[in-house]
Design a protein around this motif. Structure first.
Motif, short mmCIF file in Angstrom:
data_model
loop_
_atom_site.label_atom_id
_atom_site.label_comp_id
_atom_site.label_asym_id
_atom_site.label_seq_id
_atom_site.Cartn_x
_atom_site.Cartn_y
_atom_site.Cartn_z
N GLY A 23 -9.28 -4.54 0.69
CA GLY A 23 -9.65 -4.95 1.16
C GLY A 23 -8.25 -4.95 2.58
O GLY A 23 -7.34 -5.37 1.98
N ASP A 24 -8.73 -5.63 3.72
CA ASP A 24 -7.82 -5.83 4.64
C ASP A 24 -7.52 -6.88 4.48
O ASP A 24 -8.06 -7.97 4.98
CB ASP A 24 -8.00 -5.69 6.18
CG ASP A 24 -7.30 -5.61 6.99
OD1 ASP A 24 -6.66 -7.03 6.87
OD2 ASP A 24 -6.33 -4.55 8.27
N ARG A 60 -7.60 6.00 5.05
CA ARG A 60 -6.30 5.20 6.05
C ARG A 60 -5.54 4.52 5.75
O ARG A 60 -5.40 3.08 6.41
CB ARG A 60 -7.72 4.56 7.08
CG ARG A 60 -8.70 5.16 7.34
CD ARG A 60 -7.84 6.05 8.74
NE ARG A 60 -8.28 4.88 9.84
CZ ARG A 60 -7.42 5.42 10.64
NH1 ARG A 60 -6.95 6.50 10.99
NH2 ARG A 60 -7.17 3.91 11.82
N SER A 61 -5.29 4.29 4.20
CA SER A 61 -4.24 3.68 3.41
C SER A 61 -4.24 2.05 2.69
O SER A 61 -3.91 1.55 2.71
CB SER A 61 -2.84 3.88 3.84
OG SER A 61 -2.04 4.95 4.93
N TYR A 62 -5.97 2.68 2.40
CA TYR A 62 -6.63 1.16 2.06
C TYR A 62 -6.33 1.11 0.65
O TYR A 62 -6.53 3.06 0.05
CB TYR A 62 -8.10 0.77 2.23
CG TYR A 62 -7.76 0.08 3.45
CD1 TYR A 62 -7.63 -1.20 4.24
CD2 TYR A 62 -8.61 0.93 5.01
CE1 TYR A 62 -7.83 -2.06 4.76
CE2 TYR A 62 -8.52 0.31 5.40
CZ TYR A 62 -8.43 -1.28 6.09
OH TYR A 62 -8.52 -1.62 7.57
N ALA A 92 1.15 -1.11 -0.10
CA ALA A 92 -0.23 0.08 -0.06
C ALA A 92 1.09 1.08 -0.09
O ALA A 92 1.19 1.99 -1.25
CB ALA A 92 -0.72 -0.27 0.88
N LEU A 150 -4.92 5.77 -2.90
CA LEU A 150 -5.43 5.24 -1.43
C LEU A 150 -6.32 5.92 -0.55
O LEU A 150 -5.94 7.11 -0.71
CB LEU A 150 -3.23 5.27 -0.78
CG LEU A 150 -2.24 4.43 -0.77
CD1 LEU A 150 -1.02 4.75 -0.75
CD2 LEU A 150 -3.02 2.73 -0.88
N THR A 151 -6.60 5.62 -0.21
CA THR A 151 -7.27 5.59 1.13
C THR A 151 -7.15 6.97 1.73
O THR A 151 -6.07 6.58 2.32
CB THR A 151 -8.84 5.06 1.77
OG1 THR A 151 -7.97 4.51 2.75
CG2 THR A 151 -9.60 4.33 1.02
N GLY A 203 -8.68 -2.37 -4.18
CA GLY A 203 -7.87 -3.54 -3.30
C GLY A 203 -8.73 -4.22 -3.75
O GLY A 203 -9.19 -4.78 -4.31
#
Length: 219
Positions: A208-209, A200-202, A140, A197-198, A206
């Motif tokens: 997700g987590d 929150r660095s997503y 990321a 990137l969001t 992508g």
């Protein structure tokens, strides 16, 4: 992607990888399927990562006669997952190179600064003599990868060559990694490069987590 060359970043567009990645991106994919897809993609990526391993000629006695054949020349390899999401890629890689040694680097993200913090590092005793493959589903911001690489150098010695296998990468992460890791001895392999990137660095879009998704904690 400023300054990238084919010798440092490889985007894997193999149909099987792209097909499995599309299923991983689907928010309706369950944890069991997500883990299996991650393992399968890791195995396919390992096939490409190891394409240039050196070979040596040996003699093999077949049921018919003695034949000259080729086998791996003995270059030492190591696999280093970034905990915890990277664990999901280890079995796929090791299914192709079972003799490789495994190290682990554990990181968590500070909830306020969003910066990675190292909490664990265990490497093969001869890490600096090996080509190391760092595995993590997502690249990321690139800060976790650089922190991992620095930990390898500080605690195991500078690797002979470092491969990075990330299923999904962001442009920002690749830029950061290639500015903070030695280009001559670093090769990054990814299935896709996403653009954003969001806050929150997503990675967007992508997957997700990956750690939460693989181990049953839907975001």
């Amino acid at each position: 992607m400023e300054g990238f060359t084919l010798s440092t970043v490889h985007i894997m567009d193999h149909p099987l990888i792209q097909h499995k990645l599309s299923i991983m991106r689907d928010k309706n994919t369950g944890s069991k399927d997500f883990r299996e897809l991650l393992k399968e993609i890791a195995m396919l990526m390992a096939y490409e990562v190891t394409r240039d391993l050196p070979l040596e000629e040996v003699e093999v006695e077949t049921p018919i006669c003695v034949a000259k054949q080729k086998m791996l020349a003995g270059r030492k390899l190591g696999v280093v997952p970034i905990l915890r999401a990277g664990l999901g890629m280890v079995d796929g890689v090791m299914s192709l190179i079972p003799a490789a040694k495994i190290g682990h680097v554990g990181l968590y993200r500070d909830p306020e600064t969003l910066e990675p913090v190292e909490y664990y590092c265990k490497l093969p005793v001869d890490a600096e003599e090996r080509e190391l493959i760092i595995v993590d589903p997502m690249l990321a911001t690139g800060s976790s990868l650089v922190l991992t690489y620095n930990a390898l150098c500080e605690k195991g010695g500078t690797p002979a060559h470092t491969h990075v296998a990330a299923v999904v990468a962001s442009e920002q992460g690749l830029d950061y990694a290639m500015k903070n890791m030695p280009r001559q001895t670093t090769t990054i392999w990814t299935a896709v490069v996403d653009e954003e990137l969001t806050s929150r660095s997503y990675i967007v879009p992508g997957i997700g987590d990956a750690g939460d998704l693989a181990y049953g904690e839907k975001i």
